[in-house]
Enzyme design. Structure first.
Site, PDB file in Angstrom:
ATOM      1  N   ASN A  23       0.841  -1.211   0.000  1.00 46.03           N
ATOM      2  CA  ASN A  23       0.000   0.000   0.000  1.00 46.03           C
ATOM      3  C   ASN A  23       0.873   1.257   0.000  1.00 46.03           C
ATOM      4  O   ASN A  23       0.581   2.223  -0.712  1.00 46.03           O
ATOM      5  CB  ASN A  23      -0.959  -0.002   1.199  1.00 46.03           C
ATOM      6  CG  ASN A  23      -2.201  -0.829   0.941  1.00 46.03           C
ATOM      7  OD1 ASN A  23      -3.046  -0.450   0.139  1.00 46.03           O
ATOM      8  ND2 ASN A  23      -2.296  -1.983   1.584  1.00 46.03           N
ATOM      9  N   ILE A 101      -2.150  -2.270  18.064  1.00 46.41           N
ATOM     10  CA  ILE A 101      -3.316  -1.614  18.663  1.00 46.41           C
ATOM     11  C   ILE A 101      -2.819  -0.317  19.276  1.00 46.41           C
ATOM     12  O   ILE A 101      -1.813  -0.303  20.000  1.00 46.41           O
ATOM     13  CB  ILE A 101      -3.968  -2.527  19.712  1.00 46.41           C
ATOM     14  CG1 ILE A 101      -4.590  -3.736  19.005  1.00 46.41           C
ATOM     15  CG2 ILE A 101      -5.011  -1.767  20.520  1.00 46.41           C
ATOM     16  CD1 ILE A 101      -5.168  -4.773  19.932  1.00 46.41           C
ATOM     17  N   HIS A 118      -8.453  -1.573   6.350  1.00 46.94           N
ATOM     18  CA  HIS A 118      -8.648  -2.851   7.029  1.00 46.94           C
ATOM     19  C   HIS A 118      -9.177  -3.848   6.003  1.00 46.94           C
ATOM     20  O   HIS A 118     -10.106  -3.528   5.244  1.00 46.94           O
ATOM     21  CB  HIS A 118      -9.639  -2.685   8.182  1.00 46.94           C
ATOM     22  CG  HIS A 118      -9.824  -3.938   8.960  1.00 46.94           C
ATOM     23  ND1 HIS A 118      -8.862  -4.431   9.821  1.00 46.94           N
ATOM     24  CD2 HIS A 118     -10.834  -4.838   8.985  1.00 46.94           C
ATOM     25  CE1 HIS A 118      -9.289  -5.563  10.348  1.00 46.94           C
ATOM     26  NE2 HIS A 118     -10.482  -5.836   9.860  1.00 46.94           N
ATOM     27  N   GLU A 152     -11.899   3.075  19.171  1.00 45.73           N
ATOM     28  CA  GLU A 152     -12.445   1.709  19.074  1.00 45.73           C
ATOM     29  C   GLU A 152     -11.758   0.952  17.940  1.00 45.73           C
ATOM     30  O   GLU A 152     -11.712   1.441  16.797  1.00 45.73           O
ATOM     31  CB  GLU A 152     -13.956   1.793  18.795  1.00 45.73           C
ATOM     32  CG  GLU A 152     -14.653   0.459  18.799  1.00 45.73           C
ATOM     33  CD  GLU A 152     -16.063   0.535  18.210  1.00 45.73           C
ATOM     34  OE1 GLU A 152     -16.618  -0.512  17.907  1.00 45.73           O
ATOM     35  OE2 GLU A 152     -16.564   1.669  18.035  1.00 45.73           O
TER      36      GLU A 152
HETATM   37  C1  GAR Z   1      -3.097  -5.028   4.025  1.00 45.21           C
HETATM   38  O1  GAR Z   1      -3.875  -6.077   3.557  1.00 45.21           O
HETATM   39  C2  GAR Z   1      -3.876  -4.212   5.049  1.00 45.21           C
HETATM   40  O2  GAR Z   1      -5.242  -4.130   4.760  1.00 45.21           O
HETATM   41  C3  GAR Z   1      -3.637  -5.023   6.299  1.00 45.21           C
HETATM   42  O3  GAR Z   1      -2.289  -5.391   6.226  1.00 45.21           O
HETATM   43  C4  GAR Z   1      -1.919  -5.535   4.853  1.00 45.21           C
HETATM   44  C5  GAR Z   1      -0.663  -4.745   4.609  1.00 45.21           C
HETATM   45  O4  GAR Z   1      -0.183  -4.983   3.320  1.00 45.21           O
HETATM   46  N1  GAR Z   1      -3.910  -4.256   7.476  1.00 45.21           N
HETATM   47  C6  GAR Z   1      -4.442  -4.781   8.570  1.00 45.21           C
HETATM   48  O5  GAR Z   1      -4.728  -5.953   8.682  1.00 45.21           O
HETATM   49  C7  GAR Z   1      -4.689  -3.780   9.690  1.00 45.21           C
HETATM   50  N2  GAR Z   1      -5.578  -4.307  10.647  1.00 45.21           N
HETATM   51  P1  GAR Z   1       1.006  -4.101   2.732  1.00 45.21           P
HETATM   52  O6  GAR Z   1       2.119  -4.077   3.803  1.00 45.21           O
HETATM   53  O7  GAR Z   1       1.430  -4.869   1.521  1.00 45.21           O
HETATM   54  O8  GAR Z   1       0.473  -2.736   2.438  1.00 45.21           O
END
Ligand code: GAR
Length: 222
Positions: A23, A101, A118, A152
């Site tokens: 991302n 968290i 998420h 939250e």
């Molecule tokens: C992504 O799928 C994001 O949605 C998730 O971690 C991954 C990171 O991917 N985030 C969570 O689970 C947060 N609760 P990346 O490092 O390749 O961007």
């Protein structure tokens, strides 16, 4: 934190990662090609040696690891982390696979300027193992949600949601990989809205172009 982005000056993003940083890469690429009117001012990880820090280093973006295990408490870590973030004067703090968290003090310090993605159709499946949980429940759709962060867990107001069909032979990994492709699109789009001054959070609601968004946010369509 600085005030709202000022016209003519590229809004500053501080991106927090814990892993591979795909991302983050989509933000770096969108800034370079001009589809995202922002600059990545710094990348911070709670883990050294992760791909996200390497991606930042490759393009000369300041990148810093601050290991949460070096602190006595969650509060102490979050206080140090927020001071480090503030030193880069961000307009928006972007959680991009940051697997911690966060304390209410941290969240409240950045309230309205803290955004997350998420990998589920929130409010379904906050927390971990979202794709496996969607498969186990027999859901026909999974996806990802961009939302403002409130104290939250995974509970702040949704901005933009991508819905992705669950296929009969999907594993958690195949589904995650398909959803990730959509994450890159919706996250850069939502951050661009914020940087354009179109998106904000007011009284716990996500507001786009002056209108309160519905519970699930805007539903993304290609
Ligand atoms: C992504 O799928 C994001 O949605 C998730 O971690 C991954 C990171 O991917 N985030 C969570 O689970 C947060 N609760 P990346 O490092 O390749 O961007």
């Amino acid at each position: 934190m600085t005030d709202r982005p000022t016209a003519g000056i590229k809004p500053r993003l501080v991106v927090l990662v814990s892993g591979g940083g795909s991302n983050l890469q989509s933000f770096i690429d969108a800034c370079a090609e001009g589809s995202l009117n922002a600059q990545v001012a710094a990348v911070i990880s709670n883990k050294a040696g992760v791909g996200g820090l390497d991606r930042a280093a490759q393009v000369g973006i300041p990148n810093i690891a601050i290991d949460h295990r070096a602190f006595d408490s969650r509060e102490d870590f979050d206080k140090n982390l927020s001071e480090l973030i503030d030193s880069f004067a961000p307009d928006l703090v972007v959680l991009a696979g940051f697997m911690r968290i966060l304390t209410p003090d941290f969240v409240n310090h950045f309230l309205g300027k803290l955004i997350n993605i998420h990998p589920s159709l929130l409010p379904a499946y906050p927390g971990l193992h979202t794709h496996q949980r969607a498969i186990d429940a027999g859901d026909s759709e999974a996806g990802a949600t961009v939302h403002f962060v409130t104290p939250e867990l995974d509970g702040g107001p949704s901005v933009l949601q991508a819905r992705v069909p669950v296929l009969a032979d999907d594993s958690a990994e195949s589904l995650a990989s398909r959803v990730l492709g959509f994450e890159h699109k919706i996250y850069t789009a939502a951050v661009q809205w914020f940087c354009q001054g179109r998106l904000c959070m007011e009284n716990g609601n996500a507001i786009l172009d002056g209108k309160s968004l519905p519970e699930q946010g805007v539903i993304f369509s290609d």
